[in-house]
Design a protein around this motif. Structure first.
Motif, PDB file in Angstrom:
ATOM      1  N   ILE A  54       0.685  -1.204  -0.104  1.00 12.42           N
ATOM      2  CA  ILE A  54      -0.033  -0.063   0.118  1.00 12.42           C
ATOM      3  C   ILE A  54       0.957   1.225   0.139  1.00 12.42           C
ATOM      4  CG2 ILE A  54      -1.712   1.300   1.263  1.00 12.42           C
ATOM      5  CD1 ILE A  54      -2.799  -1.428   2.417  1.00 12.42           C
ATOM      6  N   ARG A  55       2.072   1.157   0.983  1.00 11.99           N
ATOM      7  CA  ARG A  55       2.794   2.262   1.015  1.00 11.99           C
ATOM      8  C   ARG A  55       3.534   2.659  -0.535  1.00 11.99           C
ATOM      9  NH1 ARG A  55       7.238   1.575   5.050  1.00 11.99           N
ATOM     10  NH2 ARG A  55       5.512   1.878   6.495  1.00 11.99           N
ATOM     11  N   ALA A  56       3.929   1.539  -1.189  1.00 13.18           N
ATOM     12  CA  ALA A  56       4.604   1.701  -2.510  1.00 13.18           C
ATOM     13  C   ALA A  56       3.589   2.101  -3.482  1.00 13.18           C
ATOM     14  CB  ALA A  56       5.010   0.280  -2.998  1.00 13.18           C
ATOM     15  N   VAL A  57       2.511   1.751  -3.513  1.00 15.34           N
ATOM     16  CA  VAL A  57       1.294   2.336  -4.281  1.00 15.34           C
ATOM     17  C   VAL A  57       0.964   3.611  -4.138  1.00 15.34           C
ATOM     18  CG1 VAL A  57      -1.201   1.913  -4.976  1.00 15.34           C
ATOM     19  CG2 VAL A  57       0.290  -0.047  -4.808  1.00 15.34           C
ATOM     20  N   ARG A  58       0.791   4.096  -2.693  1.00 18.89           N
ATOM     21  CA  ARG A  58       0.689   5.566  -2.563  1.00 18.89           C
ATOM     22  C   ARG A  58       1.940   6.497  -3.045  1.00 18.89           C
ATOM     23  NH1 ARG A  58      -1.955   4.720   3.411  1.00 18.89           N
ATOM     24  NH2 ARG A  58      -4.069   4.222   2.530  1.00 18.89           N
ATOM     25  N   ALA A 111       1.883   9.328  -5.840  1.00 21.37           N
ATOM     26  CA  ALA A 111       2.158  10.723  -5.484  1.00 21.37           C
ATOM     27  C   ALA A 111       3.294  11.243  -6.421  1.00 21.37           C
ATOM     28  CB  ALA A 111       2.757  10.751  -4.160  1.00 21.37           C
ATOM     29  N   LYS A 112       4.099  10.339  -7.008  1.00 22.41           N
ATOM     30  CA  LYS A 112       5.203  10.687  -8.149  1.00 22.41           C
ATOM     31  C   LYS A 112       4.492  11.074  -9.311  1.00 22.41           C
ATOM     32  CE  LYS A 112       9.038   8.430  -6.009  1.00 22.41           C
ATOM     33  NZ  LYS A 112      10.188   7.278  -6.384  1.00 22.41           N
ATOM     34  N   LEU A 113       3.439  10.131  -9.694  1.00 24.50           N
ATOM     35  CA  LEU A 113       2.715  10.465 -10.776  1.00 24.50           C
ATOM     36  C   LEU A 113       1.771  11.699 -10.758  1.00 24.50           C
ATOM     37  CD1 LEU A 113       1.438   6.900 -11.936  1.00 24.50           C
ATOM     38  CD2 LEU A 113       3.051   8.192 -12.986  1.00 24.50           C
ATOM     39  N   GLY A 114       1.322  12.202  -9.664  1.00 30.23           N
ATOM     40  CA  GLY A 114       0.498  13.245  -9.534  1.00 30.23           C
ATOM     41  C   GLY A 114       1.284  14.570  -9.618  1.00 30.23           C
TER      42      GLY A 114
END
Length: 88
Positions: free
Chosen positions: A76-80, A84-87
């Motif tokens: 979950i942390r990795a997906v978030r 965040a990087k994509l956003g």
């Protein structure tokens, strides 16, 4: 139960010392009681072993569950972080 049987045998012995038929019934009852108690002991031993096996399995399952929960937290942390990087 064995105490009741012993008292019954004592009463029977006092009243009818010559009555072998009643005495044999009491002995037969004692034999059946002993068999039942032996069988009960075996069933309890088997149940105890099964309980120990289930406890061991439960411990393994709990350890695996903890491991999976740990992995889920990091996924979950990795997906978030990726979101965040994509956003930005």
């Amino acid at each position: 139960m064995k105490e009741r049987l012993a008292r019954l045998e004592a009463v029977v012995a006092k009243k009818d010392a010559g009555n072998t038929e009643l005495s044999s019934v009491v002995k037969e009852f004692q034999s059946e009681l002993d068999k039942a108690l032996d069988e009960l002991k075996l069933v309890r031993e088997k149940a105890s072993k099964e309980i120990e096996q289930l406890k061991a399995e439960k411990t393994k399952i709990q350890a695996e569950n903890a491991k999976l929960q740990y992995q889920v937290i990091h996924l979950i942390r990795a997906v978030r972080e990726a979101d965040a990087k994509l956003g930005s």
